[in-house]
Write an enzyme that holds these catalytic residues in place. Sequence first.
Site, short mmCIF file in Angstrom:
data_model
loop_
_atom_site.label_atom_id
_atom_site.label_comp_id
_atom_site.label_asym_id
_atom_site.label_seq_id
_atom_site.Cartn_x
_atom_site.Cartn_y
_atom_site.Cartn_z
N TYR A 164 -20.01 -26.03 -31.03
CA TYR A 164 -20.60 -24.89 -30.33
C TYR A 164 -20.81 -25.23 -28.86
CZ TYR A 164 -24.36 -21.58 -29.05
OH TYR A 164 -25.14 -20.62 -28.43
N LYS A 168 -19.09 -23.38 -25.65
CA LYS A 168 -19.91 -22.72 -24.63
C LYS A 168 -19.67 -23.31 -23.24
CE LYS A 168 -22.34 -19.57 -26.88
NZ LYS A 168 -22.27 -18.13 -26.55
#
Length: 275
Positions: A164, A168
Site C-alpha cells: 500500500y 501511494k
Amino acid sequence: MQGEIALVTGAAGGLGLPVVKRLAAQGAVVVATDISASGITEAKRSTDRFELGAAQGTAAGNGTVYWRELDVADEAAVNEVFDWIAAELGACSILVNNAIKPCAIPHSFIDTGLEQWRSDYSIIVEGAVSCSRAALRQMVAAGRGSIVNISSVNAVGFYGHPPYSAAKAALLSLTRSIAVQYAPQGIRCNAIVPGTIKTPAWAEQVAANPQTFEILRQWYPSGDVAEPEQIAELALFLTSEQSRAVNGASLVADGGLTAGNLAMSRFVEGVPDPA
C-alpha cells in the site's frame, strides 16, 4: 462548482462518499463510481436528494449524482464510463482518484506475496493512470480540468503496509508528472496526503481491537485522527477556483504526524508522558 462534471472513484467508501457529497452540494454533476454494487446501494441512499433535486430543478447549488459500478483496474471499463460521461454529460472537468482496497492487517514483508503487491498497484496506481488518461483526453480538449490523487502519509514515511505504501508513493510521482506535462493546457493535478482517517477501511483492525483509533491518537501531535469530511473539504478546495495557483503539490493533512516524533520530543525535553 456549477457546470463542473466530476468523477470520483471509490465513491461508496468512507472517504469517497463525503467527497461526492461536498462536490454535489456545491453544484457539481458527480459521477460516483465504486466496484461494490452493495456499497453503491447503501451509499446511494444518502445522495438521493441530489438526484431528486436536479430532476425537480431546485435551487442552484444542489448538484446531481450518478452512480456507476466500476473496477478501476479494468481499463476498458474505465474508458466506457468516460465515454458515457462525454456522450451524456459533457467533458469531465474534475477527477478524484480515491479507490483503494481495505487495509487488512498486514503480513510481514517476507510473508507478503507478489499477488498483494500487484493487487494494490493495479487498483491504486494503474487505476489512477487509466482514469487520469481518460479524463485528460476530455480535459485537454476543453482546455481545463483538475485532478486530485488521494495519497497517504505512508507515501513519505513507513507506517506499515509495504505494498500500500509503495503504491501511494507512486501516486505522488504520478501527480507531479501530470501537473508539469498538462499545466500548459490549463489542467492542474495535486495530491492529498492524509494520515489516519476514521473510515471503514480500518474495519479489520477495529474488529481485532476496538481501541484502534484511540491507540493511534497518541502518535498524532494534534491528539486525534481525521474525520473523512475534513479530507473531503481539502478535495473540494483543490478542485475549486480558489486553488488555481496550486499545481503539482502534495497537501499534507496528518495532524502533524510527519512533522516530527511527538513521543521522542517529549522524552528529549523531559516532559512527562501524559499517559
